[in-house]
Design an enzyme around this catalytic site. Structure first.
Site, PDB file in Angstrom:
ATOM      1  N   SER A  18       0.827  -1.210   0.000  1.00  0.00           N
ATOM      2  CA  SER A  18       0.000   0.000   0.000  1.00  0.00           C
ATOM      3  C   SER A  18       0.865   1.265   0.000  1.00  0.00           C
ATOM      4  O   SER A  18       1.923   1.315   0.627  1.00  0.00           O
ATOM      5  CB  SER A  18      -0.884   0.004   1.245  1.00  0.00           C
ATOM      6  OG  SER A  18      -1.459   1.281   1.382  1.00  0.00           O
ATOM      7  N   SER A  61      -0.447   4.154   1.024  1.00  0.00           N
ATOM      8  CA  SER A  61      -0.963   5.066   2.053  1.00  0.00           C
ATOM      9  C   SER A  61       0.043   5.366   3.168  1.00  0.00           C
ATOM     10  O   SER A  61       0.136   6.525   3.600  1.00  0.00           O
ATOM     11  CB  SER A  61      -2.266   4.528   2.640  1.00  0.00           C
ATOM     12  OG  SER A  61      -3.269   4.613   1.665  1.00  0.00           O
ATOM     13  N   THR A  73      -9.837  -0.504   3.761  1.00  0.00           N
ATOM     14  CA  THR A  73      -9.872  -0.761   2.316  1.00  0.00           C
ATOM     15  C   THR A  73     -10.404  -2.156   2.046  1.00  0.00           C
ATOM     16  O   THR A  73     -10.944  -2.814   2.942  1.00  0.00           O
ATOM     17  CB  THR A  73      -8.485  -0.483   1.684  1.00  0.00           C
ATOM     18  OG1 THR A  73      -8.615  -0.567   0.266  1.00  0.00           O
ATOM     19  CG2 THR A  73      -7.410  -1.455   2.154  1.00  0.00           C
ATOM     20  N   LYS A  83     -14.844  -2.248   3.503  1.00  0.00           N
ATOM     21  CA  LYS A  83     -15.468  -0.914   3.542  1.00  0.00           C
ATOM     22  C   LYS A  83     -16.944  -0.944   3.938  1.00  0.00           C
ATOM     23  O   LYS A  83     -17.453   0.033   4.475  1.00  0.00           O
ATOM     24  CB  LYS A  83     -15.299  -0.205   2.191  1.00  0.00           C
ATOM     25  CG  LYS A  83     -13.873   0.271   1.962  1.00  0.00           C
ATOM     26  CD  LYS A  83     -13.734   1.012   0.645  1.00  0.00           C
ATOM     27  CE  LYS A  83     -12.308   1.488   0.447  1.00  0.00           C
ATOM     28  NZ  LYS A  83     -12.097   2.154  -0.839  1.00  0.00           N
ATOM     29  N   ASN A 108     -14.323   4.494   4.533  1.00  0.00           N
ATOM     30  CA  ASN A 108     -12.892   4.275   4.278  1.00  0.00           C
ATOM     31  C   ASN A 108     -12.021   4.990   5.323  1.00  0.00           C
ATOM     32  O   ASN A 108     -10.805   4.842   5.308  1.00  0.00           O
ATOM     33  CB  ASN A 108     -12.488   4.720   2.860  1.00  0.00           C
ATOM     34  CG  ASN A 108     -12.397   6.220   2.737  1.00  0.00           C
ATOM     35  OD1 ASN A 108     -13.166   6.949   3.352  1.00  0.00           O
ATOM     36  ND2 ASN A 108     -11.443   6.693   1.957  1.00  0.00           N
ATOM     37  N   ASP A 141     -13.741   8.782  -0.044  1.00  0.00           N
ATOM     38  CA  ASP A 141     -13.574   8.387  -1.454  1.00  0.00           C
ATOM     39  C   ASP A 141     -14.490   9.202  -2.373  1.00  0.00           C
ATOM     40  O   ASP A 141     -14.076   9.618  -3.454  1.00  0.00           O
ATOM     41  CB  ASP A 141     -13.933   6.899  -1.642  1.00  0.00           C
ATOM     42  CG  ASP A 141     -12.801   5.961  -1.238  1.00  0.00           C
ATOM     43  OD1 ASP A 141     -11.635   6.393  -1.198  1.00  0.00           O
ATOM     44  OD2 ASP A 141     -13.089   4.775  -0.959  1.00  0.00           O
ATOM     45  N   GLY A 145     -18.190  -2.329 -12.736  1.00  0.00           N
ATOM     46  CA  GLY A 145     -17.968  -2.892 -11.403  1.00  0.00           C
ATOM     47  C   GLY A 145     -19.094  -2.497 -10.472  1.00  0.00           C
ATOM     48  O   GLY A 145     -19.795  -1.495 -10.714  1.00  0.00           O
ATOM     49  N   GLY A 161     -18.626  -2.983  -6.756  1.00  0.00           N
ATOM     50  CA  GLY A 161     -18.096  -3.170  -5.400  1.00  0.00           C
ATOM     51  C   GLY A 161     -18.097  -1.871  -4.613  1.00  0.00           C
ATOM     52  O   GLY A 161     -18.875  -0.945  -4.887  1.00  0.00           O
ATOM     53  N   ALA A 175     -15.868   0.643  -4.323  1.00  0.00           N
ATOM     54  CA  ALA A 175     -15.501   1.895  -4.992  1.00  0.00           C
ATOM     55  C   ALA A 175     -16.619   2.340  -5.933  1.00  0.00           C
ATOM     56  O   ALA A 175     -16.909   3.542  -6.052  1.00  0.00           O
ATOM     57  CB  ALA A 175     -14.195   1.707  -5.754  1.00  0.00           C
TER      58      ALA A 175
END
Ligand code: NAP
Length: 315
Positions: free
Chosen positions: A14, A16, A61, A65, A86, A101, A148, A150, A152
């Site tokens: 990651s 982050s 993440t 989430k 998040n 996000d 997608g 999910g 996000a």
């Protein structure tokens, strides 16, 4: 000293910790940020540790989430609206979930693409609402196509709906995409269609889509030759293409779009902005975004230059 943590699975490489560490240093804060791998069965234990005082806050993440929500004491409006968290802020032993996000996606998209004039140039919003109230179809502005269904995709869908954009979702697992669509329709005023992950869906969606957002990991290192868009279907003639994936910095989807003379952006700006907003929630200070971007670029360079070491980067 305060400690912060990223809870995810996997969190291998990651970026982050590098982004947040650089922000703490720049602001003279004696704080640390670590990423820990938390398998789904371990999430509740990790949240207990957070509540009991090891960490002052967390990022969350893949794949936690949504699963983290029942373990928290309160949701900020951003998280309650999207049913996604998040960022967690601990206040004594109360845990409050936030979603950074969504605003990060909208802010970054907005620096590249004007939703009101690029997608809806001639649309009279009031007339459109009257049409809806009268049961008439809205005239056809471009739709936002999300690939997608999910976590996000949830933030992206609510973000675009907030801007009044009708949506199409193409997803592999239809039941979660349908649940997302129903949630968006219930809470906002836009239309959302859900299509299966098949060539026909891409052929249909390309006709009126003004914006494509890839919210799947398809194309992410080490699978940089993959693209979510089927080879046999041409990309739309005019659309903005946004890929949430930021490793590589130009995914195959973005390269194909550029070669088709479409404008594009990667998810790097969103990643940095969601981190900056998390920093601001924890510290109450303005985040040093320039420093965070430099740390992102440096971390990306080192993680992708280590030969054979090209694992998935989540957050
Ligand atoms: P997620 O909750 O695991 O959802 C992933 C979605 O992608 C699911 O709908 C999944 O479908 C679909 N998918 C996965 N592989 C696929 C394939 N081969 N073909 C078709 N669909 C596929 O993950 P997420 O949190 O939404 O994250 C998605 C991507 O966005 C990740 O790459 C993540 O790193 C990136 N992201 C970037 C940012 C940023 O700041 N730039 C922020 C958040 C996420 P199934 O349900 O059928 O598996």
């Amino acid at each position: 000293m305060r400690r912060f943590v990223l809870l995810g699975h996997p969190v291998g490489h990651s970026i982050s910790p590098a982004i947040q560490g650089a922000a703490f240093d720049e602001m003279g804060l004696d704080w640390t940020y670590e990423a820990i791998d938390v398998a789904p069965g371990e999430l509740s234990g990790a949240v207990d540790r957070l509540r009991n005082g090891i960490w002052r806050g967390a990022n969350v993440t893949i794949p936690h989430k949504q699963a983290v929500i029942p373990l928290l004491d309160e949701l900020a409006e951003s998280a309650a609206h999207t049913s996604t968290v998040n960022t967690i802020v601990r206040d004594d032993n109360r845990l409050v979930g936030h979603n950074t996000d969504l605003p990060a996606f909208l802010k970054d998209l907005g620096t590249n693409f004007d939703l009101t004039s690029d997608v809806r140039p001639d649309i009279d919003l009031e007339a459109e609402q009257n049409n809806r109230a009268a049961g008439l179809d809205a005239p056809g502005p471009g739709t936002g196509l999300i690939l997608g269904g999910g976590g996000a995709a949830r933030s992206v869908a609510f973000g675009l709906a907030q801007q009044g954009l009708n949506l199409k979702l193409i997803a592999r697992t239809m039941h979660s995409a349908r649940a997302l669509a129903e949630d968006v329709v219930r809470k906002t005023s836009v239309d959302v269609a859900v299509l299966p992950w098949e060539c026909d869906s891409f052929a249909e969606a390309r006709r009126d889509c003004a914006l494509i957002v890839n919210a799947t990991p398809v194309g992410m290192l080490p699978h940089e030759q993959s693209t979510p868009w089927p080879d046999e279907i041409a990309l739309p003639e005019k659309a903005f293409v946004y890929d949430l994936v930021y490793t590589p910095s130009e995914t195959r989807l973005l390269r194909d779009a550029r070669l088709a003379e479409l404008s594009t952006a990667s998810g790097a700006g969103m990643l940095i902005e969601q981190g900056a907003l998390s920093f601001e929630l924890w510290s109450g200070m303005r985040a040093p975004r320039r420093t965070m971007r430099a740390a992102f670029e440096q971390a990306l360079k080192s993680s992708t230059s280590i030969s054979g070491d090209r694992e998935v980067l989540n957050a």
